[in-house]
Design an enzyme around this catalytic site. Structure first.
Site, PDB file in Angstrom:
ATOM      1  CG  ASN A 287       0.600  -0.371  -4.746  1.00  0.00           C
ATOM      2  OD1 ASN A 287       1.582  -0.697  -5.398  1.00  0.00           O
ATOM      3  ND2 ASN A 287      -0.283  -1.240  -4.299  1.00  0.00           N
TER       4      ASN A 287
ATOM      5  CB  THR B 119     -13.368   5.077  -2.559  1.00  0.00           C
ATOM      6  OG1 THR B 119     -12.973   4.021  -1.670  1.00  0.00           O
ATOM      7  CG2 THR B 119     -12.350   6.216  -2.442  1.00  0.00           C
TER       8      THR B 119
ATOM      9  CE  LYS C 161      -3.999   0.226   1.832  1.00  0.00           C
ATOM     10  NZ  LYS C 161      -4.771   0.040   0.592  1.00  0.00           N
TER      11      LYS C 161
ATOM     12  CD  GLU D 293      -0.669  -3.222   3.466  1.00  0.00           C
ATOM     13  OE1 GLU D 293      -1.346  -4.010   2.795  1.00  0.00           O
ATOM     14  OE2 GLU D 293       0.361  -2.674   3.030  1.00  0.00           O
TER      15      GLU D 293
ATOM     16  CG  ASP E 275      -5.936  -6.321 -11.447  1.00  0.00           C
ATOM     17  OD1 ASP E 275      -6.496  -6.307 -10.328  1.00  0.00           O
ATOM     18  OD2 ASP E 275      -4.783  -6.767 -11.628  1.00  0.00           O
TER      19      ASP E 275
ATOM     20  N   GLY F 164      -7.521   1.561  -4.861  1.00  0.00           N
ATOM     21  CA  GLY F 164      -7.667   2.433  -3.699  1.00  0.00           C
ATOM     22  C   GLY F 164      -6.368   3.145  -3.364  1.00  0.00           C
ATOM     23  CG  ASP F 165      -2.985   0.968  -2.357  1.00  0.00           C
ATOM     24  OD1 ASP F 165      -3.594   1.250  -1.309  1.00  0.00           O
ATOM     25  OD2 ASP F 165      -2.498  -0.151  -2.593  1.00  0.00           O
TER      26      ASP F 165
END
Length: 282
Positions: free
Chosen positions: A46, A214, A43, A140, A240, A245-246
């Site tokens: 990204n 979102t 995360k 995370e 995909d 979200g990242d």
């Protein structure tokens, strides 16, 4: 040598193992995979890459001394991310196992690895050196990392943006600093239950400075200064959704760092994320 960036992302780097399937297996079921790819992810990584496409961005993180760590650092540099404050530690780098079905829906298992070695002291020292305008973090990393980023922003009057994923209980003092709290619909319900989306957004606003929810193809809700703004998104075929979200969060903070108001920044981020999910990354 100290460096500076408008955005600092505090988070994780993982080497993603992506398996594409026709459909996700049910409990106890075996399905055949269609293809497998390996790519840098996590995360934090990204989000940093997405932000770096727009403005100067640093990543504060930890990777192992294995080949995966080297690969991920090289990738971040290629994306324009400053990795001076990424620690190299002994051991394996983080990993993620990702299943993606034909509709673009994903299921993810994360193995922390070196990400667990990121410390509050390292985060604080790195932020002191960078002095960013906006700090973005997630859940995370070890909880002390989130707390350190929030405390630094409060002490230095900088904008603290929190993407609480994977969702977990947080002290009210941390939530209150989030400007915005960036959540999907499931995460939003965890922090503020309500029957409808707009009351849910207002409940979140009561716990944080501002909030962004979102909703995938249904768009984005922004609540700021007591106003709820609905942002629609273009209809596309999702190939995909992994990492969308990242991309949204990273793009959002980059625009915020540039001085763009939250609703407009969220609209621009939604456009970028929409383009992202429509592209194959095999």
């Amino acid at each position: 040598m100290n460096s500076s960036s408008r955005v600092a992302v505090v988070g994780t780097l993982n080497l993603d193992q992506v398996v594409h399937v026709e459909r996700l297996p049910a409990d106890g079921e075996t399905v055949l995979g269609l293809s497998q790819t390996e790519r840098p992810g996590g995360k934090g990584a990204n989000q940093a890459a997405a932000a770096a496409a727009i403005t100067s961005t640093s990543l504060i993180a930890a990777v192992g001394d294995d080949p995966a760590g080297t690969t991920m650092l090289e990738y971040q540099r290629a994306q324009g991310v400053d990795v001076e404050h990424v620690r190299r530690v002994t051991g394996l780098s983080g990993r993620a196992v990702i299943e993606v079905d034909a509709d673009g829906t994903n299921r993810i298992i994360v193995l922390s690895g070196a990400n667990a070695e990121l410390t509050a002291d390292h985060v604080t020292a790195s932020l002191d050196a960078l002095d960013p305008e906006v700090v973005l973090t997630q859940l995370e990393s070890p909880r002390e990392v989130t707390d350190a980023a929030a405390r630094w922003c409060r002490a230095h009057l900088r904008r603290f943006v929190l993407n609480p994923s994977p969702v977990a209980a947080l002290d009210d003092s941390i939530l209150a600093l989030a400007d915005p709290l960036v959540v999907n619909e499931i995460e939003a319900a965890y922090y503020g239950t309500a029957d409808d989306l707009e009351p849910l957004a207002q409940r979140l606003r009561a716990r944080c400075t501002s909030a962004v929810i979102t909703l995938g193809a249904e768009g984005v809700l922004v609540v700021d200064d007591g106003r709820v703004t609905r942002i629609n998104v273009r209809g596309v075929t999702a190939v995909d959704t992994t990492g969308a979200g990242d991309v949204f969060a990273g793009t959002l903070v980059a625009h915020l760092a540039a001085g763009i108001e939250l609703p407009e920044a969220a609209s621009l981020a939604a456009d970028t994320a929409t383009d992202f999910v429509s592209r194959s990354r095999n």
